[in-house]
Enzyme design. Structure first.
Site, PDB file in Angstrom:
ATOM      1  N   ILE A  39       0.816  -1.221   0.000  1.00 20.48           N
ATOM      2  CA  ILE A  39       0.000   0.000   0.000  1.00 20.48           C
ATOM      3  C   ILE A  39       0.849   1.271   0.000  1.00 20.48           C
ATOM      4  O   ILE A  39       0.327   2.353  -0.270  1.00 20.48           O
ATOM      5  CB  ILE A  39      -1.004   0.011   1.173  1.00 20.48           C
ATOM      6  CG1 ILE A  39      -0.290   0.077   2.529  1.00 20.48           C
ATOM      7  CG2 ILE A  39      -1.947  -1.178   1.082  1.00 20.48           C
ATOM      8  CD1 ILE A  39      -1.244   0.301   3.704  1.00 20.48           C
ATOM      9  N   ALA A  62      -0.762  -3.047   8.122  1.00 15.73           N
ATOM     10  CA  ALA A  62      -0.328  -2.067   9.129  1.00 15.73           C
ATOM     11  C   ALA A  62       1.062  -2.418   9.625  1.00 15.73           C
ATOM     12  O   ALA A  62       1.480  -3.579   9.585  1.00 15.73           O
ATOM     13  CB  ALA A  62      -1.303  -2.040  10.307  1.00 15.73           C
ATOM     14  N   TYR A  63       1.760  -1.405  10.082  1.00 16.89           N
ATOM     15  CA  TYR A  63       3.027  -1.605  10.789  1.00 16.89           C
ATOM     16  C   TYR A  63       2.712  -1.504  12.273  1.00 16.89           C
ATOM     17  O   TYR A  63       2.294  -0.452  12.752  1.00 16.89           O
ATOM     18  CB  TYR A  63       4.053  -0.554  10.375  1.00 16.89           C
ATOM     19  CG  TYR A  63       5.419  -0.796  10.976  1.00 16.89           C
ATOM     20  CD1 TYR A  63       6.314  -1.676  10.369  1.00 16.89           C
ATOM     21  CD2 TYR A  63       5.805  -0.183  12.165  1.00 16.89           C
ATOM     22  CE1 TYR A  63       7.560  -1.919  10.912  1.00 16.89           C
ATOM     23  CE2 TYR A  63       7.051  -0.423  12.721  1.00 16.89           C
ATOM     24  CZ  TYR A  63       7.926  -1.299  12.092  1.00 16.89           C
ATOM     25  OH  TYR A  63       9.164  -1.545  12.649  1.00 16.89           O
ATOM     26  N   THR A 103      -6.553   1.834  16.113  1.00 17.93           N
ATOM     27  CA  THR A 103      -6.012   1.334  17.372  1.00 17.93           C
ATOM     28  C   THR A 103      -6.400   2.193  18.570  1.00 17.93           C
ATOM     29  O   THR A 103      -6.657   3.407  18.428  1.00 17.93           O
ATOM     30  CB  THR A 103      -4.466   1.272  17.289  1.00 17.93           C
ATOM     31  OG1 THR A 103      -3.917   0.914  18.555  1.00 17.93           O
ATOM     32  CG2 THR A 103      -3.885   2.610  16.882  1.00 17.93           C
ATOM     33  N   ASP A 104      -6.397   1.579  19.737  1.00 18.84           N
ATOM     34  CA  ASP A 104      -6.556   2.291  21.008  1.00 18.84           C
ATOM     35  C   ASP A 104      -5.390   3.241  21.271  1.00 18.84           C
ATOM     36  O   ASP A 104      -5.514   4.182  22.066  1.00 18.84           O
ATOM     37  CB  ASP A 104      -6.659   1.281  22.164  1.00 18.84           C
ATOM     38  CG  ASP A 104      -5.517   0.269  22.163  1.00 18.84           C
ATOM     39  OD1 ASP A 104      -5.117  -0.182  21.076  1.00 18.84           O
ATOM     40  OD2 ASP A 104      -5.026  -0.094  23.241  1.00 18.84           O
ATOM     41  N   TYR A 127       3.932   5.125  16.937  1.00 14.67           N
ATOM     42  CA  TYR A 127       2.962   4.197  16.348  1.00 14.67           C
ATOM     43  C   TYR A 127       1.566   4.822  16.382  1.00 14.67           C
ATOM     44  O   TYR A 127       0.867   4.876  15.363  1.00 14.67           O
ATOM     45  CB  TYR A 127       2.970   2.869  17.104  1.00 14.67           C
ATOM     46  CG  TYR A 127       1.789   1.986  16.785  1.00 14.67           C
ATOM     47  CD1 TYR A 127       1.679   1.376  15.541  1.00 14.67           C
ATOM     48  CD2 TYR A 127       0.772   1.769  17.718  1.00 14.67           C
ATOM     49  CE1 TYR A 127       0.584   0.576  15.229  1.00 14.67           C
ATOM     50  CE2 TYR A 127      -0.315   0.974  17.415  1.00 14.67           C
ATOM     51  CZ  TYR A 127      -0.408   0.385  16.177  1.00 14.67           C
ATOM     52  OH  TYR A 127      -1.492  -0.400  15.877  1.00 14.67           O
TER      53      TYR A 127
END
Length: 258
Positions: A39, A62-63, A103-104, A127
């Site tokens: 992507i 995702a990373y 993500t949280d 992140y």
């Protein structure tokens, strides 16, 4: 027949979607690994979207290495931010609904109760910042999207995750030290996979940001205890609370999503 593109399809969530997709015969899934569909490469993204008229794109790419993202953030931003922007543009240009996993960690963890979708994000590590930037690109680019924030994602079968790590160590036996300084909601990838297909594709709800977890809040220590008990390994392992839990990246103390 609705056509569904799944990116990052050989990570733990993508593989969980693969496990259940045949239960939905009215949907046709196209599974692309991160090598088949990078992507971060705009031309690669455009080439894939030109091959099939997709209705949905589930972005599982995702990373997720939080520690390494702090040390070398460039790769995290390339995948979690720029890569997501590439997907969002392709979805807009091809009238595709994007379902994106976030993500949280977009929150700082300072709140005393659960985070709602109305709470203002404030990530405290690279992140989380890279994931929030990806969210922002989607909202700036698309009208038809779902951003699903989830927490403590794990598969009992696939990938490297907390559940499998604790299980492997517990089978060996001995003493395990696990922190109780963070609290969140562990979320099974299978449950998230069913939610995405049942609630977002089969029964389309309002577009926007959603929170999805398995709802039961616990510390990492409590989660480890649950894993050990579930697998009947209590007799061979001693579980202790780690008093000096240090990580390179700052992590939110409270990751509970409502």
């Amino acid at each position: 027949m609705k056509k569904v593109l799944v990116t990052g399809a050989f990570g733990q969530l993508g593989l969980s979607i693969q496990d259940i997709h045949l239960q939905f015969p009215n949907l046709k899934f196209y599974f692309f690994s991160s090598k088949q569909l990078d992507i971060t490469q705009k031309q690669n993204v455009n080439d894939v979207f030109s091959q099939v008229k997709f209705n949905y794109c589930i972005n599982c790419a995702a990373y997720t290495n939080v520690e390494q993202a702090e040390k070398t953030p460039k790769i995290a931003y390339e995948v979690n931010s720029k890569g997501v922007e590439n997907l969002a543009i392709a979805c807009r240009n091809n009238n595709v609904t994007l379902i994106h996993i976030s993500t949280d960690y977009v929150f700082d963890g300072s709140k005393t109760d659960a985070y709602t979708v109305e709470d203002v994000p404030n990530p405290i590590n690279e992140y989380g910042k890279s994931k929030l930037l990806g969210e922002n690109y989607i909202q700036q680019t698309l009208n038809q999207y779902f951003i699903i924030r989830t927490s403590w994602l794990y598969s009992k079968v696939y990938g490297k995750n907390f559940y499998k790590t604790i299980l492997e160590k517990a089978k060996i036996g001995g003493t395990l030290h696990v922190t109780d300084k963070q609290i969140g909601c562990p979320t099974n990838t299978l449950n998230l996979a069913f939610f995405i297909i049942n609630n977002l594709i089969e029964n389309n709800t309002n577009f926007g940001i959603l929170h999805f977890t398995d709802e039961k809040a616990m510390t990492w220590y409590q989660f480890a205890d649950n894993i050990i008990t579930e697998n009947k390994l209590q007799d061979g392992v001693v579980l202790l609370k780690a008093e000096n839990y240090l990580t390179f990246a700052k992590r939110p103390i409270n990751s509970i999503l409502k």
